[in-house]
Each structure stands twice: as C-alpha cells, then as structure tokens.
Motif scaffolding. Structure first.
Motif, mmCIF file in Angstrom:
data_model
loop_
_atom_site.group_PDB
_atom_site.id
_atom_site.type_symbol
_atom_site.label_atom_id
_atom_site.label_comp_id
_atom_site.label_asym_id
_atom_site.label_seq_id
_atom_site.Cartn_x
_atom_site.Cartn_y
_atom_site.Cartn_z
ATOM 1 N N THR A 195 10.253 47.726 39.506
ATOM 2 C CA THR A 195 11.114 46.687 38.938
ATOM 3 C C THR A 195 10.817 46.635 37.448
ATOM 4 O OG1 THR A 195 11.042 45.414 40.979
ATOM 5 C CG2 THR A 195 11.717 44.250 38.996
ATOM 6 N N PRO A 196 11.831 46.759 36.611
ATOM 7 C CA PRO A 196 11.582 46.735 35.164
ATOM 8 C C PRO A 196 10.877 45.452 34.729
ATOM 9 C CG PRO A 196 13.826 47.422 35.612
ATOM 10 C CD PRO A 196 13.250 46.942 36.912
ATOM 11 N N THR A 240 27.262 54.476 32.480
ATOM 12 C CA THR A 240 26.307 55.164 33.349
ATOM 13 C C THR A 240 24.911 54.662 32.997
ATOM 14 O OG1 THR A 240 25.897 56.984 31.813
ATOM 15 C CG2 THR A 240 27.741 57.246 33.371
ATOM 16 N N ALA A 241 23.986 54.854 33.913
ATOM 17 C CA ALA A 241 22.602 54.462 33.654
ATOM 18 C C ALA A 241 22.061 55.221 32.439
ATOM 19 C CB ALA A 241 21.737 54.706 34.886
ATOM 20 N N ALA A 242 22.474 56.474 32.293
ATOM 21 C CA ALA A 242 22.024 57.271 31.135
ATOM 22 C C ALA A 242 22.507 56.654 29.827
ATOM 23 C CB ALA A 242 22.522 58.704 31.266
ATOM 24 N N GLN A 243 23.747 56.175 29.805
ATOM 25 C CA GLN A 243 24.272 55.533 28.594
ATOM 26 C C GLN A 243 23.492 54.253 28.277
ATOM 27 O OE1 GLN A 243 28.320 55.250 30.079
ATOM 28 N NE2 GLN A 243 29.046 56.604 28.437
ATOM 29 N N VAL A 244 23.222 53.469 29.307
ATOM 30 C CA VAL A 244 22.468 52.229 29.104
ATOM 31 C C VAL A 244 21.065 52.548 28.595
ATOM 32 C CG1 VAL A 244 21.505 50.184 30.237
ATOM 33 C CG2 VAL A 244 23.821 50.949 30.807
ATOM 34 N N SER A 245 20.457 53.570 29.178
ATOM 35 C CA SER A 245 19.127 53.990 28.752
ATOM 36 C C SER A 245 19.123 54.358 27.268
ATOM 37 C CB SER A 245 18.660 55.184 29.588
ATOM 38 O OG SER A 245 17.449 55.691 29.093
ATOM 39 N N LYS A 246 20.083 55.169 26.877
ATOM 40 C CA LYS A 246 20.164 55.637 25.484
ATOM 41 C C LYS A 246 20.406 54.469 24.520
ATOM 42 C CE LYS A 246 22.551 58.916 22.524
ATOM 43 N NZ LYS A 246 23.594 59.934 22.428
ATOM 44 N N GLU A 247 21.284 53.540 24.917
ATOM 45 C CA GLU A 247 21.660 52.454 24.011
ATOM 46 C C GLU A 247 20.667 51.293 23.993
ATOM 47 O OE1 GLU A 247 25.869 51.436 23.994
ATOM 48 O OE2 GLU A 247 26.299 53.357 24.946
ATOM 49 N N THR A 248 19.832 51.173 25.027
ATOM 50 C CA THR A 248 18.867 50.066 25.070
ATOM 51 C C THR A 248 17.434 50.507 24.793
ATOM 52 O OG1 THR A 248 18.477 50.322 27.442
ATOM 53 C CG2 THR A 248 20.230 48.781 26.763
ATOM 54 N N GLY A 249 17.182 51.802 24.939
ATOM 55 C CA GLY A 249 15.819 52.284 24.776
ATOM 56 C C GLY A 249 14.981 52.156 26.043
ATOM 57 N N VAL A 250 15.595 51.708 27.131
ATOM 58 C CA VAL A 250 14.896 51.625 28.419
ATOM 59 C C VAL A 250 14.945 53.020 29.033
ATOM 60 C CG1 VAL A 250 14.905 50.606 30.727
ATOM 61 C CG2 VAL A 250 15.533 49.199 28.746
ATOM 62 N N ALA A 251 13.786 53.545 29.340
ATOM 63 C CA ALA A 251 13.691 54.924 29.836
ATOM 64 C C ALA A 251 14.552 55.143 31.072
ATOM 65 C CB ALA A 251 12.240 55.270 30.149
ATOM 66 N N SER A 252 15.209 56.283 31.124
ATOM 67 C CA SER A 252 16.035 56.605 32.294
ATOM 68 C C SER A 252 15.174 56.702 33.552
ATOM 69 C CB SER A 252 16.829 57.893 32.067
ATOM 70 O OG SER A 252 15.958 58.973 31.806
ATOM 71 N N SER A 253 13.908 57.098 33.404
ATOM 72 C CA SER A 253 13.015 57.161 34.562
ATOM 73 C C SER A 253 12.766 55.753 35.119
ATOM 74 C CB SER A 253 11.689 57.821 34.192
ATOM 75 O OG SER A 253 11.037 57.096 33.168
ATOM 76 N N THR A 254 12.724 54.757 34.238
ATOM 77 C CA THR A 254 12.577 53.369 34.678
ATOM 78 C C THR A 254 13.764 52.968 35.538
ATOM 79 O OG1 THR A 254 11.276 52.727 32.750
ATOM 80 C CG2 THR A 254 12.447 50.961 33.889
ATOM 81 N N GLU A 286 13.655 54.880 38.946
ATOM 82 C CA GLU A 286 12.659 54.321 39.867
ATOM 83 C C GLU A 286 13.111 52.956 40.381
ATOM 84 O OE1 GLU A 286 9.690 55.897 41.029
ATOM 85 O OE2 GLU A 286 10.889 57.529 40.203
ATOM 86 N N TRP A 287 13.814 52.222 39.524
ATOM 87 C CA TRP A 287 14.363 50.922 39.922
ATOM 88 C C TRP A 287 15.392 51.122 41.032
ATOM 89 C CZ3 TRP A 287 17.926 47.554 36.336
ATOM 90 C CH2 TRP A 287 18.051 46.277 36.864
ATOM 91 N N LYS A 288 16.243 52.124 40.853
ATOM 92 C CA LYS A 288 17.278 52.421 41.850
ATOM 93 C C LYS A 288 16.639 52.787 43.192
ATOM 94 C CE LYS A 288 21.387 55.223 42.626
ATOM 95 N NZ LYS A 288 22.327 56.186 42.030
ATOM 96 N N LYS A 289 15.554 53.528 43.152
ATOM 97 C CA LYS A 289 14.866 53.946 44.379
ATOM 98 C C LYS A 289 14.070 52.813 45.025
ATOM 99 C CE LYS A 289 14.170 58.612 42.590
ATOM 100 N NZ LYS A 289 13.137 59.532 42.079
#
Length: 125
Positions: free
Chosen positions: A39-40, A15-29, A32-35
């Motif tokens: 662009t990161p 999930t995007a949440a898992q990727v966020s947690k494991e990479t340190g890339v904010a879930s809000s990023t 917003e990318w999905k919307k």
C-alpha cells in the motif's frame, strides 16, 4: 484500495505508467499495489490524489464517488464505518478487531461531543 485508483485511471483515460511519470511515484509501487502486496505511503497517495484532484481519503472510503463536487454522500454513519475491519492510517493498512473498533468508536464519540459543545459556545453572527 487499488480499485479506486483503477476507477480514476478509467475515468481520466490514463495509464498507471503515465501517472507514475507525472507524479514521480514509482511504477513498481503501483504494480505492487495492484497485486495487493503493498500500500503506498501517505506521501505517495497524496501525490496520486493531487494528480486526480480527489481527497486522499478517496482511496480508503468504500462508498465515495469519484465526483469531488458531490458532497451528498460525504457524511458516513460511524457504525457502518466501523463494520470495516481494514482501515488505512499513515499509508499503511491495519486490521481492527472488535476491541480496536470499540476504542476507535469511543475516541471518535468523545471528539464529536467536544466539537458539539465547542460549536454551542461560538457567538452567532
């Protein structure tokens, strides 16, 4: 570009949440990318690419397959590449008009010819 990220999420069952947690890339990023509102930046895209073990250009290449071992589709025709009016550079999406596309084509052709000449001069082993 987000579609590529979604393909990776689906393929790896993340999930995007898992990727966020494991990479340190904010879930809000990622949200917003999905919307399509953001662009990161390059450093964040690199973290995501590293997480999934894909090259960073995976996110901007429209025909690239998920498999990183299949290089049969790697070479791209420059003219086809330049048909795209949207490219990512330094983590930001840029729109190219015809003049910009021609400048980019000229610059790349110059580099290709220089590389060809350089390869001719290399000693054979």
């Amino acid at each position: 570009m987000y579609e590529k990220f979604q393909e990776l999420l689906d393929k790896y069952g993340k999930t995007a949440a898992q990727v966020s947690k494991e990479t340190g890339v904010a879930s809000s990023t990622l949200s917003e990318w999905k919307k399509g509102k953001y662009t990161p930046k390059l450093d964040k895209l690199q973290k995501i690419a590293d997480f999934f073990n894909v090259p960073i250009d995976y996110f901007s290449a429209t025909e690239t397959k998920i498999s990183t071992n299949d290089h049969s589709e790697r070479p791209k025709d420059l003219a086809k590449f330049l048909e795209n009016t949207e490219v990512m550079f330094d983590g930001e999406v840029h729109h190219l008009d015809e003049e910009d596309k021609q400048k980019l084509k000229n610059a790349l052709e110059f580099v290709f010819w220089q590389a060809k000449e350089k390869n001719k001069r290399k000693p054979k082993k």
